[in-house]
Design a protein around this motif. Structure first.
Motif, PDB file in Angstrom:
ATOM      1  N   UNK A 223       0.806  -1.226   0.000  1.00 49.90           N
ATOM      2  CA  UNK A 223       0.000   0.000   0.000  1.00 49.90           C
ATOM      3  C   UNK A 223       0.839   1.276   0.000  1.00 49.90           C
ATOM      4  N   UNK A 224       2.153   1.134  -0.054  1.00 51.73           N
ATOM      5  CA  UNK A 224       3.020   2.306   0.051  1.00 51.73           C
ATOM      6  C   UNK A 224       2.937   3.202  -1.178  1.00 51.73           C
ATOM      7  N   UNK A 225       3.248   4.469  -0.949  1.00 53.68           N
ATOM      8  CA  UNK A 225       3.335   5.463  -2.017  1.00 53.68           C
ATOM      9  C   UNK A 225       4.729   6.084  -1.930  1.00 53.68           C
ATOM     10  N   UNK A 226       5.648   5.691  -2.815  1.00 57.97           N
ATOM     11  CA  UNK A 226       7.029   6.177  -2.704  1.00 57.97           C
ATOM     12  C   UNK A 226       7.147   7.693  -2.619  1.00 57.97           C
ATOM     13  N   UNK A 227       6.427   8.408  -3.474  1.00 55.16           N
ATOM     14  CA  UNK A 227       6.534   9.866  -3.465  1.00 55.16           C
ATOM     15  C   UNK A 227       5.966  10.456  -2.181  1.00 55.16           C
ATOM     16  N   UNK A 228       4.767  10.032  -1.796  1.00 57.40           N
ATOM     17  CA  UNK A 228       4.140  10.578  -0.596  1.00 57.40           C
ATOM     18  C   UNK A 228       4.926  10.215   0.658  1.00 57.40           C
ATOM     19  N   UNK A 287      -3.944   3.719 -10.813  1.00 56.56           N
ATOM     20  CA  UNK A 287      -3.032   4.815 -10.505  1.00 56.56           C
ATOM     21  C   UNK A 287      -1.589   4.414 -10.798  1.00 56.56           C
ATOM     22  N   UNK A 288      -0.870   5.334 -11.365  1.00 47.94           N
ATOM     23  CA  UNK A 288       0.482   5.058 -11.845  1.00 47.94           C
ATOM     24  C   UNK A 288       1.426   4.604 -10.734  1.00 47.94           C
ATOM     25  N   UNK A 324      -1.569   2.970  -3.869  1.00 46.77           N
ATOM     26  CA  UNK A 324      -2.808   2.183  -3.940  1.00 46.77           C
ATOM     27  C   UNK A 324      -3.955   2.910  -3.252  1.00 46.77           C
ATOM     28  N   UNK A 325      -3.628   3.635  -2.176  1.00 46.69           N
ATOM     29  CA  UNK A 325      -4.649   4.346  -1.414  1.00 46.69           C
ATOM     30  C   UNK A 325      -5.252   5.543  -2.106  1.00 46.69           C
ATOM     31  N   UNK A 326      -4.790   5.853  -3.317  1.00 45.08           N
ATOM     32  CA  UNK A 326      -5.410   6.951  -4.064  1.00 45.08           C
ATOM     33  C   UNK A 326      -6.872   6.641  -4.372  1.00 45.08           C
ATOM     34  N   UNK A 327      -7.242   5.374  -4.248  1.00 43.29           N
ATOM     35  CA  UNK A 327      -8.642   5.001  -4.503  1.00 43.29           C
ATOM     36  C   UNK A 327      -9.618   5.722  -3.580  1.00 43.29           C
TER      37      UNK A 327
END
Length: 352
Positions: A223-228, A287-288, A324-327
């Motif tokens: 579920x990680x977001x590298x940029x965020x 999401x990309x 993934x959490x952009x949903x």
């Protein structure tokens, strides 16, 4: 203070619910939340019902925040509770619905996405009086079983399991394909980390086994977001504090049996044979920077061609991205929801 309406909530009890694998429960409880009032046309057909489904290990309250409800449910917004009857159930094994940690532990029936969809159909049709859905949408798992619905893919399951039952489908952060490759490997690692731990004691542990912590490490990666995450933790000290706090929250909120069951439920998910039967208008949004549904796999772009009125969107990374959490970050993708509602309205009118 919440800026969206307060939901009603309740429990629906299904007697002698039969699971796909042959087991049963004498009393299956499905907890749910609703906003707004149901409306029917002159023929008794529901016209404004919307089903919204959560992801793996989540529950209906995951949407009660400014990122989702605050962007969609208020007056004048796309899914205003003044205009729509919004239904947000807790899936089997999740939230306040029947789940292993209620007492049966590892003897709880081994449920699947199809069981989840059937139970929610009972809730809608038998209890809430919903005989048609204006829209079915789901995040991750909720997205996955929406078709056959997507943290998997419920939207895809609804579309194939109950064709004609809905006007529009919006799976978010999911894929219309069998769980395979790295996605399956990560899920297996999480399940094995729990069930192979001697502290698991065949599901009869007294305290949460250490294997749950290992499984949560897998979930963090998925579920990680590298940029965020880089922006939130730009140095070593803040990174350590971030992941320690994330893990402690997970250990407080999760149960090992519930977690393993939830991840195992995707084992037979594969909506591909039914995609050609989907008659509803569908826009799938991924999401990309999604570490679960990597865009380079091109699975969504390939399979969407089988859906008669289907469109795929992969949203680029931005300052508002959350992996993934952009949903659940509606501001990033709600323009596509607006398109879907308009397109499905036009398509439905053309059938009349």
């Amino acid at each position: 203070m919440a800026t969206w309406p307060e939901p009603d909530q309740g429990d629906y009890h299904i007697p002698n619910f039969q699971f796909v694998e042959g087991t049963s429960l004498p009393d299956l409880r499905i907890h749910y939340y609703t906003f707004g009032k149901l409306r029917n046309d002159s023929h008794g057909k529901a016209t404004n019902a919307v089903l919204i489904m959560h992801g793996t290990t989540g529950n209906g309250t995951n949407f009660f925040n400014d990122r989702f409800a605050g962007q969609l449910f208020k007056p004048g917004q796309l899914l205003s509770a003044e205009d729509y009857f919004l239904v947000l159930p807790d899936a089997i094994g999740h939230g306040k619905s029947s789940k292993p940690s209620d007492g049966l532990r590892a003897t709880f029936p081994r449920y699947s996405y199809e069981d989840m969809v059937r139970a929610q159909h009972f809730l809608l049709a038998e209890h809430l009086g919903v005989n048609h859905l204006r829209l079915v949408m789901g995040t991750s798992m909720g997205g996955m079983y929406a078709i056959s619905s997507l943290d998997l893919w419920h939207s895809w399951v609804w579309g194939t399991r109950y064709p004609g039952f809905m006007d529009a489908i919006m799976p978010l952060a999911s894929l219309p394909s069998q769980i395979s490759g790295r996605n399956r490997m990560m899920r297996k690692m999480a399940i094995d980390s729990i069930r192979d731990d001697p502290e698991f004691m065949d599901g009869n542990y007294r305290i949460q086994p250490r294997g749950l912590r290992a499984a949560l490490h897998v979930l963090a990666w998925m579920s990680s977001s590298p940029l965020r995450w880089q922006n939130q933790a730009p140095d070593r000290e803040s990174a350590d504090k971030f992941i320690d706090a994330w893990m402690e929250a997970g250990m407080r909120q999760q149960d090992a049996n519930d977690f393993a069951y939830a991840f195992d439920a995707s084992r037979d998910y594969d909506p591909r044979p039914g995609l050609k039967n989907i008659s509803a208008t569908l826009i799938a949004v991924n999401f990309e920077d999604d570490q679960v549904n990597l865009p380079e796999l091109q699975i969504l772009e390939t399979e969407i061609k089988k859906v008669k009125q289907g469109k795929a969107v992969v949203v680029p990374i931005s300052a508002g991205s959350a992996g993934h959490g952009t949903h659940t970050v509606a501001v990033v993708w709600k323009e596509y929801l607006a398109d879907l509602l308009e397109m499905s309205k036009s398509a439905n009118n053309a059938k009349l």
